[in-house]
Scaffold this active site. Sequence first.
Site, mmCIF file in Angstrom:
data_model
loop_
_atom_site.group_PDB
_atom_site.id
_atom_site.type_symbol
_atom_site.label_atom_id
_atom_site.label_comp_id
_atom_site.label_asym_id
_atom_site.label_seq_id
_atom_site.Cartn_x
_atom_site.Cartn_y
_atom_site.Cartn_z
ATOM 1 C CB CYS A 189 -10.006 5.284 -2.056
ATOM 2 S SG CYS A 189 -9.980 3.676 -1.230
ATOM 3 C CG ASN A 233 -6.518 8.494 -2.515
ATOM 4 O OD1 ASN A 233 -6.205 7.296 -2.712
ATOM 5 N ND2 ASN A 233 -5.927 9.450 -3.106
ATOM 6 N N GLY A 234 -5.306 5.816 0.151
ATOM 7 C CA GLY A 234 -3.977 5.697 0.202
ATOM 8 C C GLY A 234 -3.582 4.316 0.931
ATOM 9 C CD GLU A 235 -3.379 0.458 0.465
ATOM 10 O OE1 GLU A 235 -3.510 0.270 1.804
ATOM 11 O OE2 GLU A 235 -4.069 0.191 -0.274
ATOM 12 C CG ASP A 268 -4.978 1.067 5.547
ATOM 13 O OD1 ASP A 268 -6.335 0.915 5.069
ATOM 14 O OD2 ASP A 268 -4.057 1.401 4.810
ATOM 15 C CB SER A 324 -11.643 -3.990 -2.299
ATOM 16 O OG SER A 324 -12.638 -3.303 -2.175
ATOM 17 C CB ILE A 325 -5.747 -2.409 -1.526
ATOM 18 C CG1 ILE A 325 -5.975 -1.529 -2.901
ATOM 19 C CG2 ILE A 325 -4.433 -3.083 -1.607
ATOM 20 C CD1 ILE A 325 -5.786 -2.352 -4.062
ATOM 21 C CB ILE A 326 -5.772 -3.845 3.001
ATOM 22 C CG1 ILE A 326 -4.334 -4.033 2.449
ATOM 23 C CG2 ILE A 326 -5.618 -4.449 4.410
ATOM 24 C CD1 ILE A 326 -3.144 -3.216 3.101
#
Length: 631
Positions: free
Chosen positions: A2, A75-77, A100, A52-54
Amino acid sequence: MCGIAGIYHLETPKPVDPARVEAMCDAMVHRGPDGHGVWTAPGVGLGHRRLSIIDLAGSPQPMASSDGRAMLVFNGEIYNYRELRQELRKTGAMFHTDGDSEVILAAWQRWGPECVSRLHGMFAFAIYDCEARTLFLARDRLGVKPLFMAPLSDGSLVFGSELKALLAHPLLRRDVDPLAVEDYLAWGYVPDSRSMIKGVMKLPAGHSLLLQHGKSLPAPRQYWDVSFAERRKGRVEDLEAELLHLMRQAVTSRMVADVPLGAFLSGGVDSSSVVALMAEASSQAVRTCSIGFDVAALDETAYASQVAERYGTDHQARQVSPDDFGMIDTLAGMFDEPFADASALPTWRVCQLARESVTVALSGDGADEALAGYRRHLFQHGEDRVRALLPQSVRGPVFGTLGAIYPKADWAPRPLRAKTTLLSLAGDSAEGYARAIGFTSPELRESLYSPEYLRLRGDYRAETPLLELMRGAPARSGLDRAQYADLKSWLPGDILTKVDRTSMAVSLEAREPLLDHRLIEFAASLPESMRVRSGQGKWLMKRTMRRFLPDDILYRPKQGFVTPIAQWFRGPLAQVARDACSSAQLARTGWFDSRRLSGLVDAHLAGTSDNSRLLWQLLMLEKAFTKLGIA
């Protein structure tokens, strides 16, 4: 992945205009095309652009904690968020999403600023505590995700994932920091210790910052560092098994996504290793992609195809040609600050190719820095042996004199290009490494500058911060210190900046499993012989991957993701080279010797010198100044 942005009033909690935060976010729409949001309260405003990823529908941001006390933009994972969620539930935490982001909020409420040490991943985030009225900013350990900040004249601090977010605020002055030009010409990028715009700062990797209304801006706090001071003992077979376990763990943890996932595959050791471990862990064909060049000596697509065939991947390849140079304005716009790593062009192209079929792509970045994979690491290791044999009182005069008179023979075979090595041996280990990794030498930079710029620069030299970093490193040897400097400066400033901007430009999330901090810590503890042996870098990693990859992948000379700009500037882009050094934008600064620049172009076109990297630097500097509106 993001983009985040925000405004925080340090002095008094003045109202924040939501439209101003939204404008900052809109400048980064490429980082998050799937959603956006803005939240404000007295003295603070937070904004978010979402890719959108998870938990595709369940984690909009800005996000409030379950009790409404804290607000987050992220921003990140976080790769261990599931384990953390289970741990936090046992302490009474309530969760309403499957992502997360909510885990970060619960971790903040449980552990406060210490929560960052519990997070495994890549991240830059801001948390506003509505009761304490504090703003907490944090960046991941290695600096995978960026975070820019700047204090403004109205008493506020603005922050964002990219410089362009800050530039969207009307109170940010666009004055050039002249010392950033020195840094940029030395390294090819503006390091995290500085910004091209005066007053703009970058939160350092592995650091956090806690802000409070009514208090001045504090110094960032370091929460993580890597140490090369300890040496792990044990049989080679045991170290090999531990390394493989850590690599598997890093790869599989980064394969979690609710969108299509793939990998970059160059055909080198690192990306091939990642793909091999992905294939081992996946029940479906891994999607891979690679970029080649129309200059055969620099093209690695045949090796990439060999690995793709070995593991039955769904592979795509595309070629980059000089015609892609027509996109230089777009490329420069991605970085905001000048950025001279020419491999950004093929990196952008491979990201474009990947984005056609996936939203997340794993890369092989990080292994060279962690396990001594660059040619310069081998040279550093060998040169330090020479330094150990001869005292400085002998080396300085002898090698310094030889280096000064030895010609800069760019046209000669590599073994005959000894000038840099001689000058490196004349100094200590840190001075030698600074010279080895520099884009332009101190002597060359001195010849480029005008008297006006030399006055502005004063006593500052770009090498000074790096020398201080290396000499103060938690390390035992020159090789240790070189790798430490790479992890602290080169990696976040060059490699990770390149991957972040080029991937985010096409709304692609890039993940770097070989930068898992546990893997980095393990690699830093290895004896030098496990990193460098028999003229090979990454010795233990190559030994470990023998069961997965053939020798012609593991042991062929390192090539790297190189763009053939030297050939391009002597061919279809010759006029571009001339234009770069006679640019009105650069001339307007009054900082360069225009006749000296013209002479460098002539020498390059004549083939007597390879000045392609400098020409590219000047071109990208001109483009950055134009984009920023500061020259």
